[in-house]
Design a protein around this motif. Structure first.
Motif, PDB file in Angstrom:
ATOM      1  N   THR A  94       0.806  -1.106   0.335  1.00  0.00           N
ATOM      2  CA  THR A  94       0.103   0.083   0.195  1.00  0.00           C
ATOM      3  C   THR A  94       0.906   1.166  -0.014  1.00  0.00           C
ATOM      4  OG1 THR A  94      -1.641  -1.081   1.377  1.00  0.00           O
ATOM      5  CG2 THR A  94      -1.909   1.312   1.163  1.00  0.00           C
ATOM      6  N   ASP A 136       1.205   3.971  -3.354  1.00  0.00           N
ATOM      7  CA  ASP A 136       0.994   5.659  -3.394  1.00  0.00           C
ATOM      8  C   ASP A 136       1.545   6.255  -2.113  1.00  0.00           C
ATOM      9  OD1 ASP A 136       0.084   8.202  -3.666  1.00  0.00           O
ATOM     10  OD2 ASP A 136      -2.247   7.580  -3.797  1.00  0.00           O
ATOM     11  N   LYS A 137       2.896   6.552  -2.296  1.00  0.00           N
ATOM     12  CA  LYS A 137       3.544   6.738  -0.976  1.00  0.00           C
ATOM     13  C   LYS A 137       3.421   8.281  -0.490  1.00  0.00           C
ATOM     14  CE  LYS A 137       8.459   6.290   0.338  1.00  0.00           C
ATOM     15  NZ  LYS A 137       9.649   5.709  -0.148  1.00  0.00           N
ATOM     16  N   ASN A 138       2.909   9.152  -1.392  1.00  0.00           N
ATOM     17  CA  ASN A 138       2.579  10.526  -0.842  1.00  0.00           C
ATOM     18  C   ASN A 138       1.483  10.334  -0.152  1.00  0.00           C
ATOM     19  OD1 ASN A 138       5.109  11.561  -2.393  1.00  0.00           O
ATOM     20  ND2 ASN A 138       3.759  11.953  -4.253  1.00  0.00           N
ATOM     21  N   SER A 139       0.359   9.963  -0.280  1.00  0.00           N
ATOM     22  CA  SER A 139      -0.973   9.809   0.410  1.00  0.00           C
ATOM     23  C   SER A 139      -0.480   9.061   1.443  1.00  0.00           C
ATOM     24  CB  SER A 139      -2.053   9.263  -0.376  1.00  0.00           C
ATOM     25  OG  SER A 139      -2.082   7.687  -0.667  1.00  0.00           O
ATOM     26  N   PHE A 140       0.115   8.103   1.583  1.00  0.00           N
ATOM     27  CA  PHE A 140       0.366   7.435   2.759  1.00  0.00           C
ATOM     28  C   PHE A 140       1.111   8.292   3.854  1.00  0.00           C
ATOM     29  CE2 PHE A 140       2.990   4.128   5.611  1.00  0.00           C
ATOM     30  CZ  PHE A 140       2.166   3.292   5.509  1.00  0.00           C
ATOM     31  N   LYS A 141       2.106   9.149   3.387  1.00  0.00           N
ATOM     32  CA  LYS A 141       2.764   9.958   4.138  1.00  0.00           C
ATOM     33  C   LYS A 141       1.862  10.842   4.879  1.00  0.00           C
ATOM     34  CE  LYS A 141       7.568   9.959   2.236  1.00  0.00           C
ATOM     35  NZ  LYS A 141       8.576  10.963   1.764  1.00  0.00           N
ATOM     36  N   LEU A 142       0.971  11.511   3.783  1.00  0.00           N
ATOM     37  CA  LEU A 142       0.134  12.213   4.355  1.00  0.00           C
ATOM     38  C   LEU A 142      -0.906  11.776   5.519  1.00  0.00           C
ATOM     39  CD1 LEU A 142      -0.850  14.116   1.167  1.00  0.00           C
ATOM     40  CD2 LEU A 142       0.533  15.265   3.004  1.00  0.00           C
ATOM     41  N   GLN A 143      -1.299  10.634   5.350  1.00  0.00           N
ATOM     42  CA  GLN A 143      -2.106   9.906   6.416  1.00  0.00           C
ATOM     43  C   GLN A 143      -1.396   9.693   7.645  1.00  0.00           C
ATOM     44  OE1 GLN A 143      -3.359   6.068   5.304  1.00  0.00           O
ATOM     45  NE2 GLN A 143      -4.411   5.488   7.012  1.00  0.00           N
ATOM     46  N   LYS A 164      -0.614  13.646   9.294  1.00  0.00           N
ATOM     47  CA  LYS A 164      -1.745  14.175   9.865  1.00  0.00           C
ATOM     48  C   LYS A 164      -2.108  13.528  11.155  1.00  0.00           C
ATOM     49  CE  LYS A 164      -5.306  13.785   7.066  1.00  0.00           C
ATOM     50  NZ  LYS A 164      -6.576  14.068   6.353  1.00  0.00           N
TER      51      LYS A 164
END
Length: 152
Positions: free
Chosen positions: A114, A118-125, A128
């Protein structure tokens, strides 16, 4: 429990446990005086080398006992129906170019797939969620401090 056991290479001899909504993994085994921090976001890619599937002994025995209560054939069915626990041997490549040979469980394999998809959305999640937990921690400390001052 999602975990990573580093066999060789960078971070060798350490074992880490995944903490939900946290980029930094918690060290379970390894040198206590020189703990190396392991971040999921540092993993650039991983390559699957081997997949083993094994049964947990306790689940197998428990399934056989329950099955035996029904009849003899039930013991055989119960023992074979116990859940498999896949273990993956993989090679991590980190963003700095170093590599590690590691073993991961099925949960960790899913998390890594996972994250790398999508590393960017994983980092954002993750970032946050961590910021939210810090906010509530400081808000609680502030309220306790105000309560103590009010009592005095």
């Amino acid at each position: 429990m999602a975990k990573i056991k580093i066999l060789s290479g960078a971070y060798a001899g350490n074992e880490y446990r995944y903490v939900k909504n946290c980029d930094e993994m918690k060290q379970m085994k390894g040198p206590k005086n020189n703990q190396e921090k392991f971040y999921l976001s540092n993993i650039a890619s991983f390559e699957l080398k081997d997949k083993d599937s094994s049964k947990k002994l306790t689940e197998t025995i428990f399934g056989a006992i329950i099955g035996n209560m029904i009849n003899t054939a039930g013991a055989i069915v119960g023992a074979t129906a116990a859940g498999n626990q896949p273990t993956f041997t993989i090679i991590f490549t980190y963003e700095n170019g170093t590599q590690s040979l590691a073993q991961i469980d099925n949960e960790m394999h899913t998390i890594l797939q996972t994250m790398l998809f999508d590393k960017n959305s994983f980092k954002l999640q993750h970032c946050k969620s961590i910021e939210k937990s810090k906010f509530w921690k400081y808000a609680l400390i502030f309220l306790i401090a105000i309560s103590i001052l009010y009592i005095w």
